[in-house]
Design a protein around this motif. Structure first.
Motif, PDB file in Angstrom:
ATOM      1  N   TYR A 106       0.786  -1.227   0.000  1.00  0.00           N
ATOM      2  CA  TYR A 106       0.000   0.000   0.000  1.00  0.00           C
ATOM      3  C   TYR A 106       0.823   1.285   0.000  1.00  0.00           C
ATOM      4  CZ  TYR A 106      -4.240  -2.702   0.758  1.00  0.00           C
ATOM      5  OH  TYR A 106      -5.294  -3.565   0.611  1.00  0.00           O
ATOM      6  N   PHE A 107       2.097   1.207   0.356  1.00  0.00           N
ATOM      7  CA  PHE A 107       2.883   2.433   0.438  1.00  0.00           C
ATOM      8  C   PHE A 107       4.138   2.422  -0.433  1.00  0.00           C
ATOM      9  CE2 PHE A 107       0.944   1.983   4.806  1.00  0.00           C
ATOM     10  CZ  PHE A 107      -0.150   2.769   4.502  1.00  0.00           C
ATOM     11  N   THR A 108       4.718   1.261  -0.615  1.00  0.00           N
ATOM     12  CA  THR A 108       5.905   1.183  -1.461  1.00  0.00           C
ATOM     13  C   THR A 108       5.519   1.027  -2.922  1.00  0.00           C
ATOM     14  OG1 THR A 108       7.173   0.184   0.349  1.00  0.00           O
ATOM     15  CG2 THR A 108       8.041  -0.062  -1.882  1.00  0.00           C
ATOM     16  N   GLN A 109       4.587   0.147  -3.181  1.00  0.00           N
ATOM     17  CA  GLN A 109       4.132  -0.099  -4.553  1.00  0.00           C
ATOM     18  C   GLN A 109       3.388   1.120  -5.086  1.00  0.00           C
ATOM     19  OE1 GLN A 109       2.251  -3.981  -5.258  1.00  0.00           O
ATOM     20  NE2 GLN A 109       0.572  -2.896  -6.252  1.00  0.00           N
ATOM     21  N   LYS A 110       3.634   1.459  -6.342  1.00  0.00           N
ATOM     22  CA  LYS A 110       2.987   2.608  -6.965  1.00  0.00           C
ATOM     23  C   LYS A 110       1.924   2.138  -7.959  1.00  0.00           C
ATOM     24  CE  LYS A 110       5.687   5.411  -4.782  1.00  0.00           C
ATOM     25  NZ  LYS A 110       5.147   6.197  -3.653  1.00  0.00           N
ATOM     26  N   PRO A 111       0.830   2.907  -8.095  1.00  0.00           N
ATOM     27  CA  PRO A 111      -0.203   2.527  -9.065  1.00  0.00           C
ATOM     28  C   PRO A 111       0.344   2.542 -10.493  1.00  0.00           C
ATOM     29  CG  PRO A 111      -0.987   4.239  -7.562  1.00  0.00           C
ATOM     30  CD  PRO A 111       0.476   4.115  -7.345  1.00  0.00           C
ATOM     31  N   ASP A 127       5.292   9.332  -0.072  1.00  0.00           N
ATOM     32  CA  ASP A 127       3.956   9.848   0.210  1.00  0.00           C
ATOM     33  C   ASP A 127       3.685  11.130  -0.568  1.00  0.00           C
ATOM     34  OD1 ASP A 127       1.447  10.064   1.393  1.00  0.00           O
ATOM     35  OD2 ASP A 127       2.211  11.245   3.067  1.00  0.00           O
ATOM     36  N   PHE A 128       3.751  11.024  -1.879  1.00  0.00           N
ATOM     37  CA  PHE A 128       3.394  12.162  -2.719  1.00  0.00           C
ATOM     38  C   PHE A 128       1.887  12.165  -2.964  1.00  0.00           C
ATOM     39  CE2 PHE A 128       7.861  11.314  -3.701  1.00  0.00           C
ATOM     40  CZ  PHE A 128       8.399  12.589  -3.594  1.00  0.00           C
ATOM     41  N   ALA A 129       1.407  13.214  -3.615  1.00  0.00           N
ATOM     42  CA  ALA A 129      -0.026  13.297  -3.906  1.00  0.00           C
ATOM     43  C   ALA A 129      -0.436  12.168  -4.847  1.00  0.00           C
ATOM     44  CB  ALA A 129      -0.348  14.646  -4.549  1.00  0.00           C
ATOM     45  N   PRO A 130      -1.702  11.724  -4.777  1.00  0.00           N
ATOM     46  CA  PRO A 130      -2.185  10.737  -5.744  1.00  0.00           C
ATOM     47  C   PRO A 130      -1.958  11.225  -7.177  1.00  0.00           C
ATOM     48  CG  PRO A 130      -3.780  11.037  -3.980  1.00  0.00           C
ATOM     49  CD  PRO A 130      -2.723  12.097  -3.792  1.00  0.00           C
ATOM     50  N   PRO A 175      -4.015   3.747   3.535  1.00  0.00           N
ATOM     51  CA  PRO A 175      -3.560   3.784   2.137  1.00  0.00           C
ATOM     52  C   PRO A 175      -4.145   4.992   1.405  1.00  0.00           C
ATOM     53  CG  PRO A 175      -4.376   1.598   2.720  1.00  0.00           C
ATOM     54  CD  PRO A 175      -4.759   2.513   3.840  1.00  0.00           C
ATOM     55  N   SER A 176      -3.402   5.499   0.440  1.00  0.00           N
ATOM     56  CA  SER A 176      -3.932   6.596  -0.380  1.00  0.00           C
ATOM     57  C   SER A 176      -5.009   6.040  -1.302  1.00  0.00           C
ATOM     58  CB  SER A 176      -2.819   7.264  -1.189  1.00  0.00           C
ATOM     59  OG  SER A 176      -2.284   6.364  -2.128  1.00  0.00           O
ATOM     60  N   ARG A 177      -5.894   6.920  -1.743  1.00  0.00           N
ATOM     61  CA  ARG A 177      -7.068   6.464  -2.494  1.00  0.00           C
ATOM     62  C   ARG A 177      -6.700   5.831  -3.825  1.00  0.00           C
ATOM     63  NH1 ARG A 177      -7.750  12.409  -2.414  1.00  0.00           N
ATOM     64  NH2 ARG A 177      -6.998  13.228  -4.399  1.00  0.00           N
ATOM     65  N   ASP A 178      -5.592   6.292  -4.463  1.00  0.00           N
ATOM     66  CA  ASP A 178      -5.274   5.754  -5.787  1.00  0.00           C
ATOM     67  C   ASP A 178      -4.761   4.313  -5.722  1.00  0.00           C
ATOM     68  OD1 ASP A 178      -2.926   6.601  -4.582  1.00  0.00           O
ATOM     69  OD2 ASP A 178      -2.120   7.587  -6.365  1.00  0.00           O
ATOM     70  N   ILE A 179      -3.901   3.993  -4.739  1.00  0.00           N
ATOM     71  CA  ILE A 179      -3.419   2.613  -4.636  1.00  0.00           C
ATOM     72  C   ILE A 179      -4.528   1.707  -4.120  1.00  0.00           C
ATOM     73  CG2 ILE A 179      -2.479   2.847  -2.308  1.00  0.00           C
ATOM     74  CD1 ILE A 179      -0.986   0.819  -5.224  1.00  0.00           C
ATOM     75  N   VAL A 200      -5.649  -1.883  -5.836  1.00  0.00           N
ATOM     76  CA  VAL A 200      -5.625  -3.141  -5.087  1.00  0.00           C
ATOM     77  C   VAL A 200      -7.002  -3.775  -5.062  1.00  0.00           C
ATOM     78  CG1 VAL A 200      -5.290  -4.159  -2.795  1.00  0.00           C
ATOM     79  CG2 VAL A 200      -3.636  -2.508  -3.674  1.00  0.00           C
ATOM     80  N   ILE A 201      -8.033  -2.978  -4.810  1.00  0.00           N
ATOM     81  CA  ILE A 201      -9.380  -3.533  -4.694  1.00  0.00           C
ATOM     82  C   ILE A 201      -9.877  -4.080  -6.024  1.00  0.00           C
ATOM     83  CG2 ILE A 201     -10.751  -1.462  -5.152  1.00  0.00           C
ATOM     84  CD1 ILE A 201     -11.407  -3.846  -2.286  1.00  0.00           C
ATOM     85  N   LYS A 202      -9.460  -3.475  -7.134  1.00  0.00           N
ATOM     86  CA  LYS A 202      -9.879  -3.979  -8.441  1.00  0.00           C
ATOM     87  C   LYS A 202      -9.168  -5.296  -8.774  1.00  0.00           C
ATOM     88  CE  LYS A 202     -10.265  -0.919 -11.793  1.00  0.00           C
ATOM     89  NZ  LYS A 202      -9.990   0.255 -12.652  1.00  0.00           N
ATOM     90  N   GLU A 203      -7.927  -5.428  -8.334  1.00  0.00           N
ATOM     91  CA  GLU A 203      -7.187  -6.664  -8.576  1.00  0.00           C
ATOM     92  C   GLU A 203      -7.648  -7.786  -7.653  1.00  0.00           C
ATOM     93  OE1 GLU A 203      -3.080  -5.752  -8.118  1.00  0.00           O
ATOM     94  OE2 GLU A 203      -2.925  -4.641 -10.009  1.00  0.00           O
ATOM     95  N   ASP A 204      -8.034  -7.425  -6.431  1.00  0.00           N
ATOM     96  CA  ASP A 204      -8.389  -8.444  -5.438  1.00  0.00           C
ATOM     97  C   ASP A 204      -9.600  -7.974  -4.641  1.00  0.00           C
ATOM     98  OD1 ASP A 204      -8.448 -10.537  -3.666  1.00  0.00           O
ATOM     99  OD2 ASP A 204      -6.726  -9.852  -2.480  1.00  0.00           O
ATOM    100  N   PRO A 205     -10.808  -8.009  -5.239  1.00  0.00           N
ATOM    101  CA  PRO A 205     -11.999  -7.490  -4.552  1.00  0.00           C
ATOM    102  C   PRO A 205     -12.383  -8.281  -3.306  1.00  0.00           C
ATOM    103  CG  PRO A 205     -12.594  -8.549  -6.634  1.00  0.00           C
ATOM    104  CD  PRO A 205     -11.103  -8.454  -6.614  1.00  0.00           C
ATOM    105  N   GLU A 206     -11.879  -9.482  -3.151  1.00  0.00           N
ATOM    106  CA  GLU A 206     -12.186 -10.265  -1.951  1.00  0.00           C
ATOM    107  C   GLU A 206     -11.010 -10.274  -0.984  1.00  0.00           C
ATOM    108  OE1 GLU A 206     -15.139 -11.071  -1.454  1.00  0.00           O
ATOM    109  OE2 GLU A 206     -15.871 -10.701  -3.498  1.00  0.00           O
ATOM    110  N   MET A 207     -10.232  -9.201  -0.980  1.00  0.00           N
ATOM    111  CA  MET A 207      -9.071  -9.125  -0.106  1.00  0.00           C
ATOM    112  C   MET A 207      -9.493  -9.247   1.364  1.00  0.00           C
ATOM    113  SD  MET A 207      -8.304  -5.061  -0.380  1.00  0.00           S
ATOM    114  CE  MET A 207      -8.812  -4.008   0.970  1.00  0.00           C
ATOM    115  N   THR A 208      -8.522  -9.581   2.216  1.00  0.00           N
ATOM    116  CA  THR A 208      -8.797  -9.881   3.619  1.00  0.00           C
ATOM    117  C   THR A 208      -9.539  -8.759   4.322  1.00  0.00           C
ATOM    118  OG1 THR A 208      -6.793 -11.227   3.694  1.00  0.00           O
ATOM    119  CG2 THR A 208      -7.724 -10.518   5.801  1.00  0.00           C
TER     120      THR A 208
END
Length: 805
Positions: free
Chosen positions: A224-229, A534-537, A641-645, A649-657
């Motif tokens: 959520y913080f290292t990986q970039k969209p 932690d830059f802007a989305p 998490p920032s809104r863009d990441i 994530v939610i689109k890739e894994d909508p049933e995430m934990t």
């Protein structure tokens, strides 16, 4: 009986006299306030001022100040001393209260004027080291005779205005708050500039990230913080190659694990509000010359944070906006160049866990030895109360705070602050040189002097060059250093000097034909130095680049329309998915009506539409429903998490934990959460706005207010029916938004357009107090009356001279 009546009448009279001349809480002395000669009536302006000739002691030659139809001053002086002295005089004439309040705030002196209600803000300001930093900045200015002369001349001009004021002429706010202006010292300019550093570089996630790692693990932080969209579009494009050998410090073998503690965040920041700037080359414009656009997004107040003016002297002719309390033009243009700015958001505020030897806090452990602390006694004067003395301990990192443990009643935790605002700085030098620069080489030299808050400075000139520099002193760090709380005992966690300014991210005349920034990540991953995580989305930056890539034969009017672009990039990536996840079988007729409207939406955050209201309420409620059950399970401050990441994530894994609500026995799916939150949104909007969807329009919900700078009721402009959103190029939301919109077309004759929300005058009784608000709201820009020579036609003129006659 007659004697008794006379005595009672006398007591009543004396009581009334006392009451009318005494301030009770926020209420001014009513006798003074309603005095027809010296009270608030004296501040009413009903006509255009008449031309005058005035004596201003200290001027070396005559100065002419021409005022146009919008009350913008055009100052013509014979030398720079007189130019800056006249600037101080004119700005004080229109904005004295604002100038003083900004520097009172930066110096931690608001309680001195307002009273006990602001003691805590003053104490936080002092404990952050604002006064300490301003003192070091002024020491640096004093080493530069040219800049010292400029701020001193400016101060002399401010004082010349104050000296000729009678109490009847004091700005209205002085009468409301019942205090008098004080002398302006040149050091107040340093306080003003440090206040900008607090505003733009006074945020951190150190404690939140440290706690998050301990609660959710390093994999969570990586995702959520290292990986970039994938849609991330950095300011300096990946095509830029770096031709230097970077000197990156060595990273410790393992990361320090700090105590779980609460966040020190005395001045919280709103996520997602930022600034835009861009420049297109002549290859993409109709005129064949570059066009520059800038709209810095800051707090929206009346009067505005900016003041518009022109400064002209031999070798000096610039136009734009200035900060009240600082010489020179901060954002603007001259006869050959133009410049604009956005905030970088680099990590220049780090917290260190400190180990003291004992409760006296006279020594702390660092680099294998006990080192002495120092201390400052901060004296906070309080109007109507006793002076507060506060001892602030300093290590070599900076001032020390006692931090509350987040769990249980553990031993006190101490954090020391390392902050760019504590560094000696002479940032005015950069803006002074901007005002006089003629080409790219001058621009490159000017930015090399800049310290903080780090800025993305864009540039264009009449020769056709365009460029962008990420400017400021940037700490040289190992990767991710400072994103968590640092080990204050280990020198490997200290800042390891500075990235050489010539190695800061920058680009000149890129092949794509434009440069731009919107507070997003500074450079692609191949840039060798760590700046922040932690830059802007990406949304505004991506939208700007998408538009500019497709545009050709661009005109200044195209740029003005682009500044008002209301496309919601985040909505376009998540709302179609949320609609698809919604179980329509569970919806009422009203809910289906609203959902059908969402299907037809073009993702524009227009004031007349209801979809933006539904979208933001729904998106935020859905986001909180996913995370809040886990986040609220602890008192520790955690990083969201920032809104863009999150969308990616939610689109890739909508049933995430995190989709399951840990507070219920059922296992919730994304369909459950999305459907439930949609129904809640419709219910809440019906409850708040009623059944009639016309009342749900975004212009009502956006809550766009221009509050008075001191929050005095009645002196602001409330509930503007505005378009825009934090994620749109037109980033308006609440009390934040474009504080100055400017477009400049370079060429043989440089032309500019601009507007800010407010007016030139800081006097609520003036017709120029809020006369540009409606134009700002609707996106209209005024042609900027940039003069090459002294005018023959003007509204009125002030002739200022330093001698009688």
């Amino acid at each position: 009986m007659q004697v008794a009546k006379a005595s009672i009448s006398g007591i009543i009279l004396l009581t009334l006299i006392f009451a009318l001349n005494t301030k009770f809480g926020a209420v001014p002395p009513l006798g003074k306030f309603f005095d027809p000669d010296a009270g608030f009536w004296a501040n009413a302006e009903t006509s255009t001022p008449e031309s005058q000739e005035l004596n201003i002691p200290g001027l070396q030659d005559e100065v002419r100040v021409y005022f146009d139809e919008r009350n913008v001053p055009h100052i013509y002086a014979e030398n720079e001393h007189d130019l800056f002295m006249a600037q101080g005089y004119i700005v004080a004439r229109d904005r004295l209260f604002q100038m003083e309040m900004q520097t009172y705030d930066a110096a931690g002196r608001l309680a001195e004027v307002v009273g006990p209600a602001l003691i805590n803000r003053d104490l936080n300001t002092r404990r952050l080291g604002m006064v300490y930093g301003a003192e070091k900045a002024f020491e640096e200015i004093r080493k530069d005779p040219e800049m010292l002369a400029a701020v001193q001349a400016y101060a002399d001009g401010v004082n010349a205005w104050i000296d000729q004021l009678s109490p009847a002429e004091y700005p209205l706010e002085y009468k409301v708050l019942n205090f008098t202006p004080e002398k302006w010292h040149a050091a107040k300019t340093a306080y003003l500039l440090k206040n900008m550093t607090r505003m733009l570089a006074g945020r951190h996630n150190d404690v939140r990230t440290s706690n998050t790692i301990q609660y959710f693990g390093e994999d969570f932080v990586e995702k959520y913080f290292t990986q970039k969209p994938e849609l991330n579009d950095p300011i300096i494009p990946p095509s830029r190659e770096w031709d230097f050998e970077a000197n990156v410090p060595e990273k410790p073998d393992s990361l320090f694990v700090p105590s779980v503690s609460k966040v020190i965040d005395p001045f919280p920041h709103q996520e997602g509000i930022g600034s835009n700037n861009w420049v297109v080359s002549g290859d993409k414009t109709a005129s064949g010359y570059p066009i520059l656009a800038n709209d810095p997004h800051l707090g929206l107040t009346l009067p505005s944070i900016w003041y518009e003016m022109q400064l002209s002297a031999p070798g000096y002719n610039s136009y734009g906006v200035t900060l009240q309390g600082s010489p020179a033009i901060i954002i603007g243009f001259n006869e050959q160049t133009a410049w604009g700015t956005t905030n970088v958001g680099s990590d220049v505020m780090d917290w260190y866990e400190i180990q003291f030897r004992d409760e006296t806090k006279q020594q702390y452990w660092h680099d294998g030895q006990w080192k002495p602390t120092t201390s400052r006694i901060e004296e906070v004067k309080v109007r109507g109360g006793e002076t507060v003395l506060d001892t602030v301990i300093y290590t070599h990192h900076g001032p020390v705070f006692e931090v509350d443990p987040a769990v249980g009643e553990g031993e006190p935790v101490y954090h020391a602050l390392k902050w760019i605002a504590h560094e000696p700085s002479n940032d005015l030098r950069t803006f002074y040189q901007f005002n006089k620069m003629a080409n790219y080489e001058d621009y490159e030299e000017a930015v090399s002097h800049y310290t903080a808050p780090a800025q993305n400075f864009v540039f264009a000139d009449t020769a056709g060059d365009i460029g962008l520099w990420v400017s400021g002193k940037l700490p040289r760090k190992w990767e991710f250093q400072g994103r968590t709380v640092s080990d204050g005992t280990d020198p490997r966690y200290d800042w390891q000097g500075w990235i050489p300014s010539e190695q800061n991210p920058h680009i000149k005349n890129p092949e794509r034909g434009f440069v731009s920034s919107a507070n997003q990540e500074s450079a692609a991953p191949d840039y060798p130095y760590y700046l922040d995580d932690d830059f802007a989305p990406y949304e505004r930056g991506r939208r700007i680049n998408d538009l500019l890539t497709e545009m050709e034969d661009i005109t200044p009017q195209d740029m003005q329309r682009m500044q008002m672009d209301n496309f919601a990039y985040n909505a376009s990536t998540i709302i179609p998915e949320m609609i698809a996840w919604t179980n329509s079988d569970e919806l009422s007729d009203k809910e289906m009506e609203v959902l059908d409207m969402m299907r037809d939406w073009d993702f524009m955050m227009e004031a007349e539409l209801i979809q933006p209201t539904v979208y933001l309420t729904w998106r935020n409620r859905f986001y909180r429903a996913v995370f809040d059950d886990e986040y609220n399970a602890t008192d520790a401050s955690l990083r969201y998490p920032s809104r863009d990441i999150f969308v990616e994530v939610i689109k890739e894994d909508p049933e995430m934990t995190f989709m399951d609500d840990i507070n219920t026995p059922e296992i919730e799916s994304v369909e459950d959460i999305v459907t439930r939150t949609f129904k809640e949104v419709v219910t809440s909007l019906v409850d708040y706005y009623g059944e009639d969807l016309e009342n749900w329009k975004w212009g009502y919900d956006i809550d766009n207010d221009l509050n008075h700078i001191a929050n005095i009721p009645g002196f602001g402009a409330q509930n503007l029916f505005s378009s825009g959103a934090a994620e749109a190029v037109n980033a308006v939301r609440g009390t934040h938004g474009p504080s100055w919109r400017m477009v400049v077309e370079l060429g043989p004759e440089v032309k500019g357009w601009g507007v800010y929300p407010g007016g030139q005058s800081g006097n609520p009784g003036s017709p120029n107090y809020d006369d540009m608000v409606e134009d700002w709201r609707t996106g209209e820009l005024f042609g900027l009356n940039f003069l090459r020579e002294e005018p023959e036609e003007y509204e009125y003129i002030l002739k200022l001279s330093g001698s009688e006659g």
